[in-house]
Enzyme design. Structure first.
Site, PDB file in Angstrom:
ATOM      1  N   GLU A  65      13.602  15.531  -3.765  1.00  0.00           N
ATOM      2  CA  GLU A  65      13.293  16.310  -4.964  1.00  0.00           C
ATOM      3  C   GLU A  65      14.367  16.156  -6.024  1.00  0.00           C
ATOM      4  OE1 GLU A  65      10.543  19.983  -3.297  1.00  0.00           O
ATOM      5  OE2 GLU A  65      12.741  20.214  -3.299  1.00  0.00           O
ATOM      6  N   HIS A  76       0.829  -1.200   0.000  1.00  0.00           N
ATOM      7  CA  HIS A  76       0.000   0.000   0.000  1.00  0.00           C
ATOM      8  C   HIS A  76       0.868   1.258   0.000  1.00  0.00           C
ATOM      9  CE1 HIS A  76      -3.102  -2.791   1.379  1.00  0.00           C
ATOM     10  NE2 HIS A  76      -4.013  -1.837   1.289  1.00  0.00           N
TER      11      HIS A  76
END
Length: 479
Positions: free
Chosen positions: A452, A319
């Site tokens: 990032e 999940h």
């Protein structure tokens, strides 16, 4: 020879008389037959036989409704969860039966009976655009006291259900009628849910769905009208990859599942990232659903990952938004088992390292906080219980090399975006998708800035620039 001539003339006259009689009889018979035929034909046109009339009436009655269900067909006498074929189609019964006992309040021979927190859900859709009106009859079973129920609707083929109108309190042991309206763009299906905790049983009968009606006002959020619009939204802090719900963006396709939002990657068969919010109201006692299933909202023509795509691969159906974060309702929990919420995850990573981080996150919520979570994965090639793999599911599902998560922690309250400050706690981890990982998530702490750089995303893009600049560089202590 006058005698023979006279005799011949007499005979001819007799024959003539006979012919005249026959002709008259034929005329009378013909007239009678014709008249009778016309009367019969006329009767057939003006007064159809009862059978034909009933058939015609049935067609007219059916056309009046988009759905008409009286629970007269089909039989289910145990409370186990299973599908039941009724006259309108297949329904999923959970803690529900078709009741035909004397204590079942019904309009015909039998009705729907629901106990505990059971439900009855349509396994099919009504194709309709616009507003529809729903009416149904209900009553307390037998002499049971006090009950409550709700009508829920799904406009995306059962992937997400939303409550229609308000909860209906039941105090009568005779059939009453409630009316609801709901608006849809293409399809709709319904679910009847018993919601009280008094142990009573409820009967339902004569469900009718018809086109038209005045749309009911939206139900107010449970957290109160004072909450600022946008609070608790799954994308309140930003859309990391500027995903959009456009098929041309097949590998950055935005999907809003209600309980979480994600960017789906068609070619990988997995999400790029999933974003969700957790508050104390999201954590309840609902048991884990384990209903792994394909997502019907995946655009037509795209490869559809199934519950069996991971079989024998050595990787768990991992999940992103966890089952444990959505335990307030059955719908919320079951929504987490869509395959668009899954990635191939090394078993030890999923069951130990990641489970520990998920449990810690929920402990923060139970401690008086609310959190915003973003989870994602990237790269190709992970080591599961059967060794290294880059693809599974007949080479249609990518196995990510890295799995990351960012958690933004706020004390419970409103105006969430404005409350994010330089002092806000941010937990960021970036882990290898390997079966031999450290079980302590604190061993993989990093900064948002590093995530990032690896992904090309911009996280917390909705946070004011000056605040964001400091938050993305922070590395949590893991305490």
């Amino acid at each position: 020879m006058p005698k023979p001539k006279k005799k011949t003339q007499k005979k001819t006259k007799k024959q003539s008389n006979n012919s005249l009689v026959v002709a008259v009889i034929l005329i009378l018979v013909t007239f009678a037959v014709t008249t009778c035929s016309r009367k019969i034909a006329g009767r057939k046109e003006k007064e159809p036989p009862p059978k034909t009339a009933a058939k015609s009436h049935s067609k007219k009655k059916t056309a009046k409704y988009l759905l008409q269900e009286d629970f007269e067909k089909g039989s289910k006498t145990n409370y186990n969860s299973e599908s039941v074929h009724l006259s309108s189609g297949s329904w999923e019964f959970k803690d529900a039966v078709t009741g035909r006992l004397e204590d079942d309040h019904k309009a015909g021979a039998q009705a729907l009976r629901i106990r505990d927190n059971g439900m009855a859900t349509m396994d099919f859709d009504i194709a309709v655009k616009g507003t529809v009106t729903v009416t149904l009859k209900y009553a307390l079973y037998g002499k049971d006291e006090a009950g409550a129920w709700e009508l829920w609707a799904s406009v995306n083929r059962g992937q997400r259900f939303i409550r229609v109108g308000n909860t209906v309190a039941v105090t009568s042991n005779s059939l009453q009628t409630s009316t609801f309206t709901v608006t849809t763009a293409a399809t709709v299906r319904f679910r009847i849910r018993k919601t009280d905790k008094h142990g009573s049983r409820l009967n339902f009968d004569a469900i009718r769905v018809s086109a038209g009606g005045k749309e009911m006002p939206a139900v107010k959020p449970e957290k109160g009208a004072e909450a600022v619009r946008g609070d608790d939204d799954n994308l309140l802090l930003g859309n990391p990859s500027n995903a959009a719900a456009a098929v041309v963006m097949a590998n950055n396709y935005l999907m809003d599942k209600g309980y979480y939002t994600l960017s789906y990657n068609r070619d990988n068969g997995t999400p790029n990232w999933v974003s969700w919010h957790i508050a104390s109201g999201d954590l309840g006692r609902m048991a884990r659903g384990n209903d792994f299933r394909p997502d019907a909202d995946v655009p037509e023509g795209w490869f559809q990952v199934s519950r069996f795509s991971y079989n024998g691969s050595g990787f768990d159906r991992g999940h992103n938004c966890p089952s444990g974060d959505r335990t307030a309702t059955r719908d919320a929990n079951e929504a987490t088992f869509l395959m668009t919420n899954m990635i191939p995850q090394a078993p030890n990573h999923n069951q130990h390292l990641w489970s520990n981080l998920e449990n810690y996150t929920r402990s923060l919520v139970r401690g008086g906080n609310e959190v915003y979570v973003i989870m994602g994965s990237y790269g190709s090639g992970g080591k599961g219980s059967k060794g290294m793999s880059k693809k599974i599911g007949n080479n249609r599902v990518n196995v990510p090399a890295r799995i990351w998560k960012v958690i933004v922690v706020l004390p419970e309250g409103n105006n969430d975006l404005k409350r994010v400050s330089r002092q806000t706690r941010v937990i960021a981890v970036n882990t290898p998708n390997n079966n031999d990982v450290n079980t302590k998530w604190s061993a993989y702490l990093t900064s948002i800035e590093e995530i990032e750089k690896a992904t090309g995303y911009k996280l917390l893009s909705n946070v004011p620039a000056a605040v964001r600049e400091e938050l993305v560089k922070k590395i949590d202590t893991g305490d």
